[in-house]
Design an enzyme around this catalytic site. Sequence first.
Site, PDB file in Angstrom:
ATOM      1  CD  GLU A   1      -1.905   3.911  10.157  1.00  0.00           C
ATOM      2  OE1 GLU A   1      -1.167   3.200   9.453  1.00  0.00           O
ATOM      3  OE2 GLU A   1      -2.260   3.595  11.298  1.00  0.00           O
TER       4      GLU A   1
ATOM      5  CD  GLU B   1      -6.039   2.110  12.201  1.00  0.00           C
ATOM      6  OE1 GLU B   1      -5.041   1.441  12.513  1.00  0.00           O
ATOM      7  OE2 GLU B   1      -6.282   2.448  11.029  1.00  0.00           O
TER       8      GLU B   1
ATOM      9  CG  MET C   1       0.245 -13.409  11.971  1.00  0.00           C
ATOM     10  SD  MET C   1      -0.624 -14.913  12.532  1.00  0.00           S
ATOM     11  CE  MET C   1       0.306 -15.272  14.020  1.00  0.00           C
TER      12      MET C   1
ATOM     13  NE  ARG D   1      -0.547  -0.111   4.976  1.00  0.00           N
ATOM     14  CZ  ARG D   1      -1.134  -0.001   6.166  1.00  0.00           C
ATOM     15  NH1 ARG D   1      -2.436   0.228   6.261  1.00  0.00           N
ATOM     16  NH2 ARG D   1      -0.441  -0.120   7.274  1.00  0.00           N
TER      17      ARG D   1
END
Lengths: 668, 668, 668
Positions: free
Chosen positions: C142, C317, C367, C103
């Site tokens: 972000e 977040e 994960m 990204r």
Amino acid sequence: MQLGVCYYPEQWPEEWWADDAARMAAMGIRYVRIAEFAWSRIEPTPGEFDWAWLDRSIATLHAAGLRVVMCTPTATPPKWLVDSDPAMLAVDANGQARGFGSRRHYCFSSPSYRAQSARITEAVAQRYGQHPAVAAWQTDNEYGCHLTVLSYSQAARQGFRAWLQAKYITVDALNTAWGNVFWSQEYRSFDEIDPPVGTVTEAHPAHRLDYRRFASDEVVAFNRIQTDILRQHSPGRDVTHNFMGFFTEFDHHDVAADLDVATWDSYPLGFTQDFFLSSLEKQRYARTGHPDIPAFHHDLYRGLCTGANKGRWWVMEQQPGPVNWAQWNPAPLDGMVRLWTWQAFAHGAEVVSYFRWRQAPFAQEQMHAGLHRPDRSLDQGGLEATQVAQELLAIGLAATGDAAANASASQARVALVLDYPSLWMAQIQPQGADYNPMEITFRAYSALRQLGLDVDIVSSRADLKSYALVVLPAHLREDAALAARLAALQADGTAQAVFGPRAGAKNQALSFADGLPPGAFAALAGVRVQRVSSLPPGVVDAVRWPDGSLSSNSHWREDVQTQGAQALANFDDGRPAVLRHGSSWYSTGWPDEAGWKQLFTRAAAAAGLATQDLPEDLRTSRLGNHVFVQNFSSSTVHYAPVNHAQCLLGARELAPQGLAIWKLSPSI
Amino acid sequence: MQLGVCYYPEQWPEEWWADDAARMAAMGIRYVRIAEFAWSRIEPTPGEFDWAWLDRSIATLHAAGLRVVMCTPTATPPKWLVDSDPAMLAVDANGQARGFGSRRHYCFSSPSYRAQSARITEAVAQRYGQHPAVAAWQTDNEYGCHLTVLSYSQAARQGFRAWLQAKYITVDALNTAWGNVFWSQEYRSFDEIDPPVGTVTEAHPAHRLDYRRFASDEVVAFNRIQTDILRQHSPGRDVTHNFMGFFTEFDHHDVAADLDVATWDSYPLGFTQDFFLSSLEKQRYARTGHPDIPAFHHDLYRGLCTGANKGRWWVMEQQPGPVNWAQWNPAPLDGMVRLWTWQAFAHGAEVVSYFRWRQAPFAQEQMHAGLHRPDRSLDQGGLEATQVAQELLAIGLAATGDAAANASASQARVALVLDYPSLWMAQIQPQGADYNPMEITFRAYSALRQLGLDVDIVSSRADLKSYALVVLPAHLREDAALAARLAALQADGTAQAVFGPRAGAKNQALSFADGLPPGAFAALAGVRVQRVSSLPPGVVDAVRWPDGSLSSNSHWREDVQTQGAQALANFDDGRPAVLRHGSSWYSTGWPDEAGWKQLFTRAAAAAGLATQDLPEDLRTSRLGNHVFVQNFSSSTVHYAPVNHAQCLLGARELAPQGLAIWKLSPSI
Amino acid sequence: MQLGVCYYPEQWPEEWWADDAARMAAMGIRYVRIAEFAWSRIEPTPGEFDWAWLDRSIATLHAAGLRVVMCTPTATPPKWLVDSDPAMLAVDANGQARGFGSRRHYCFSSPSYRAQSARITEAVAQRYGQHPAVAAWQTDNEYGCHLTVLSYSQAARQGFRAWLQAKYITVDALNTAWGNVFWSQEYRSFDEIDPPVGTVTEAHPAHRLDYRRFASDEVVAFNRIQTDILRQHSPGRDVTHNFMGFFTEFDHHDVAADLDVATWDSYPLGFTQDFFLSSLEKQRYARTGHPDIPAFHHDLYRGLCTGANKGRWWVMEQQPGPVNWAQWNPAPLDGMVRLWTWQAFAHGAEVVSYFRWRQAPFAQEQMHAGLHRPDRSLDQGGLEATQVAQELLAIGLAATGDAAANASASQARVALVLDYPSLWMAQIQPQGADYNPMEITFRAYSALRQLGLDVDIVSSRADLKSYALVVLPAHLREDAALAARLAALQADGTAQAVFGPRAGAKNQALSFADGLPPGAFAALAGVRVQRVSSLPPGVVDAVRWPDGSLSSNSHWREDVQTQGAQALANFDDGRPAVLRHGSSWYSTGWPDEAGWKQLFTRAAAAAGLATQDLPEDLRTSRLGNHVFVQNFSSSTVHYAPVNHAQCLLGARELAPQGLAIWKLSPSI
């Protein structure tokens, strides 16, 4: 013994110049280096020179009675030059051209940049070559700084092929010399040979070694173009170049062959932080520097010039306070700038020149101290430089002529041989990740100094006749000529030779020496190396000496077959750590400080040289009839040299950073 | 049990060859590997072969009664080939083609290099395929050495797209399998897919995993081209390839499917320095190597070949002294070369072949010892090889047929499953910076060996019927087939299964296993993993065992929900560290040595296997009716196996580096 | 005080959506952020939008009474867009375009990507701008994550030249401002100026600083294009962007000027492992995170918005369990997710939104824990979020209006000034390898918090009138405006100012401040810096305080000339470590925790602020009339705030991970 300073008139308002010059003279400064980064001001646009400002600044210095060290500005080609000729740029190992925006972006092999370098050198030399203020010339600045010797440009590729052809004549000769049958690395013509980069695993060591030889020769050739022009246009002036510390990317002995005087740039604190010292040493010497780092280089660069110029050297840049470029940059303790300056004189410097007169307020080096702060106030370094100038006058050493100083300096009875190709060999094939040939050389040197011995660091071609003890800590290169000279010396008398491990192990193509190491030194050393070990950190073997004391060995071990040599010290498994064979001594490993001192104490005694165990971090230097005592420790020490007659400066009691200068009684 | 050696006639004067051959035979060497790097001598110019020298060298070996292992020279394509076809070069992750000047510079995916590889293989095979001296063939050399499996060439890009299309048929299937909806990573056609490099942050794990699968398959395909040609032109000869240590870049089980015998290159000291051992272990084992590094690979490569070739393996390159390529390269202690050689035989090696007959005096590996020094003198390794040859004769084991040895070797009752795709999964997503799946596998293996257990290391497809204990230290891949086979074995009797953490955690696309980890192993293990922790260095949790003893856990922890399993050992917070569920055992973390031994002692007991706590650094191996006792420690140890009948070599007292071979009483 | 969650409907079967929404609502979640990575689903092929699935997913959330935070998907441009316009890619310092496959691969300066960004933003805004469920917008995601602010594309090069021209008008002005006379770095036109990369040694610091300013401005401009469109199509909704932790690549105050509310992404355990904490701190706080890492950012981001939006901030977040991206990723101790959530509310958060509702089973972040596991089961984080929602209701704080919360939050009497250009200056010229301006800022902040002080972190432009104590730990930038405001405050009363080392040392062009450091702060601080030292690890100097206690100093030291200031604490050599000059305090070095606490205790007392020495790892926060007590330690602690009236939650006894909320008596 004179003081100098580096000065950048182009960085300051012109109205400050006269005051600066007057204060330099008042402070006792005699030499002023200028213009080594001034190309963009000398030639602001292609072919249009602006001499006026430089004329005036030189005139100002001259009027104050100062002597100018003029420079060629080739370390910083301006942007317009780069844009007009991008092929002049050095190319890194990934094939990327180095960018403009700092310095040293040129490729030594570029024919077009060599032409530009000659053109600007000629222009400056024609303008100022006969100027009465100009006392000396410096070529370029710190060749190789920021690892710029190796370039992989097209010009370098072509140059390398021509260099190889000149050396080997036929490609078959090259294939044989290198051992290219290994891994099918054989070439069918010189045109197939590329620079040794980008390979899947390590490139061929002989290939790498020849590339480093070639690159070193390119530096020599680049420099010679300038020195030839300078000698033509400015006869009678000294031509020099300012070398660096712990720098091995080209053969300094070769470059120095074209110089009248060797100079170097001494930054004890920066070198302490950025090189191989242990963490504990970096802490311990953070504010004083390791005492032997300046000394090592003083003795190295004193040995660079030959013939009529033998022993001639300066410090061109002396650290005056904290610098900006090391990983950490502490301020030196008060008194260190004075102590470093005297230390240089003690080792025979003609001139100690501070970098720089005034700290720059801008750009990359703005955090590098000068003798003055950016606001023109006098900094600690300036105070101490003033003190040294006064002390020089007070004890009459300022008057010491250059020739005398050099002559006295060459009284060392110990020679340490430093051979650049040998360093390259060990760097290319260290065999252990932390095997640094410069470190083992330095550690041996430091042990000699701790025993009170003065040392000349010399090339493998040096005349060794005047030395009682010759030390080769890392002379990997098979050197039959040196072996023959050492044998002749030993046949004549008591000259002792001390070989570090790996001595003579490699032939000129970085292959095994004939008949196994130490090759040409085998007859002297009386040993034959059967196998070697590089040792990981923490694997330390005890070494037992005849007096029952222990030292320890790390990094490296060799198993040797004795061929006449007798074991002097042994490992616990009974194998020899140090052997003696007549007047030769061989260390099979990398000793610690205690081990080197044990070995050198014995070898010096055999050579008829007295040693002493100096107090920790105290050093002495003898120069002619004077002994300079330097206290780098954090304690007060009491010390006076044997046979002293008179104390010219200081006293028997030396505070931290203290200095004493003694005259010896004439009997000595 | 035979000895061999690697030999490079092209590197030595032809007048030495006959003497070399005679001394090989006299020393007891039977096999000689040649020509794996000789392309530039076989075909010095394109299309012109020079067979004469190779004919003569093979004839010389043959005349001395030696058997030749002939090689294809494809690991070192010569410069003329590279220049004629630069597209054959491997390309690194930055898009830079790898340069000529070392080895392994080719791209496995290059169609043109595959053609060249086939052409030279056919030429050599045609010439020597039927030669009476030629006993076996080695393809290429150490596939993947210097990390050369992954290449990012245009050929690889095209090959990868085709490979993906063949696997997924539609790009939608690929998008779904990989989970490309995440971060808008969806593709509209296979032609949009590039290799997983150059991304801003980590590339997609499924993308990376498939690229590694593809690259592994390319190695298999490259190798098969050669094996097909060799079988055609040289029927009846063994075809092998020499694998490496701790190397995971391709699936060795897949390559081995095309081989008759697996061979590997054993360098215990180099592997000890360059891999994951702690600094203290690197020091402790600097001169002996970690005892389980050779053993681990012996047991791994013994498990590679299948069918009629089951259990067939050699050491193709045995370290004979210090090497050149590790970070540090100590010399082995005297006796280690003998001990390593016997250790290989103890694990069932047919042949142990030393690298190399004589140390090369030049090029990259000149500091790599051989059985002889460059000057032809016998080195320590040569002495010890001679001793082994004599011992083999003395105790009658040289006569041991290959088949017998293999049969005996396969008596291990413990299987450790090593699965390359599982290793790739953990390497791609370690989740903790020091989570090395090879390390946890090795640590588990070492604990088994310290308990006196013999171990077969097998693929996930292996027949497990003969094993009482099956250990899966790092089997991340969801493996329903293996789960089913384990369940069937457990239903049949007492076969115990031990799962390390992360077992079964990931499906084939490196996504979460269905129903959470351990996925297909959940029914066996009786646990469901609810969350995981990777732990920074220094975070160590105590584990308490039923007998009150403590072990410690680091690196990794899982919180599990028990689904039938009972906690056997617990952390201080009461969470289970190790659980048991019928015949299955599950470790939720990364145990230390004490923890693994606690776990395996219990699991082995449940499996009916006797364990013992061997003295430190002592190891035993049973081969048929013999037990080989090996002392890797620095102390003298007294040890004899249970039910021994006769000591064939050595004694109950084993000095450091000592070896004893016992015959067991027939009752065992 | 509301809870939120990040949700990815596109990653889950549509049949799960309604159930997910119902459970969110039942759990007490109010806000749901969606669609920030969904470009490939919104526009699967160029120009063809698929709104249906997104319409349905928003409708589903709306139906459950949830409020949607809608995002622009510009952080993840799909492959087809990259292939159609490769010039949109960011380019790294080596000139390599960043690849697709993760990204943030776009270049902020690309005109074509800005157009694409505007196009997709407009499409999404038109579609959902007026949707009743849409409560707020997040731009992109972000900015700068994975170090993507700096790009060296052609577009960036052109943009930089234009930016420079706009700033300096003439190239002579630029040459003078930068000090380009140094090293002949002068330019003749703006077109000669390249980005500051690829240079032989460090690029010019002023050049680097302006490139960072330019790059920061590019982020601001890129964001503003989106916020303008959003305000046009979705009036009345809050527009935000989610910032990161310890991230300094652009000026957050500048970006926030276009936002209604600042949000940030809080990952206490990941930040603890990946930033500057010592190894011992990484171990100690492995499972709780350092208590001041979340607090520091809460206070920083609370200070970002201005005017009507002053004090508005969210956690967008919140770490809900172990993450995937730090070097090590431990699971938080049970109770930490609850404690972190309350800690955010205690610092004035309007919303705490968890990342993410459910752990993804695939791709890069598989994960990374969520509130649920991939199999839909509730994870520990989900349990704790539920508990917080219930507690909020129980004690009546859920009803707390945003405005009230903000107003209360702004009661801090201590301001810490954080200035991004100052951080850039220290990063560009750290002078010591470990001089991290964010670390010294954080260490000062942490000491204030350990003394029980609430802190506002503010920009250099903030109104400081309400503060009794202003702290500038790393304000390198010469800031005459701030100096004037501080002087005015001090003239008015008791406002104390504490300067860290290097304050005011550099002018806007990263050159020396006029008249030496601390430049514009000199009159306040009453000192003049004469020289500086950066100190290698292990060089630690003792500092003696008036009460006889000792602290220690590392990293940095300055020698100052006092110009009115009085030494408060001294080094062993008598030089001042900390000085006081009226209401100003100056630290000449980098204090340890004890040193900062000594200094702040005194300065706070002078400011009329009470301090206390809180128990280790206990923290308190006052919000309006409430005090939140948080126990991050592993011990039970007893604590109640002074003047407490009522305990709303918890008790005086706080178990590890424990929390108490007290209401103060009205007199306070």
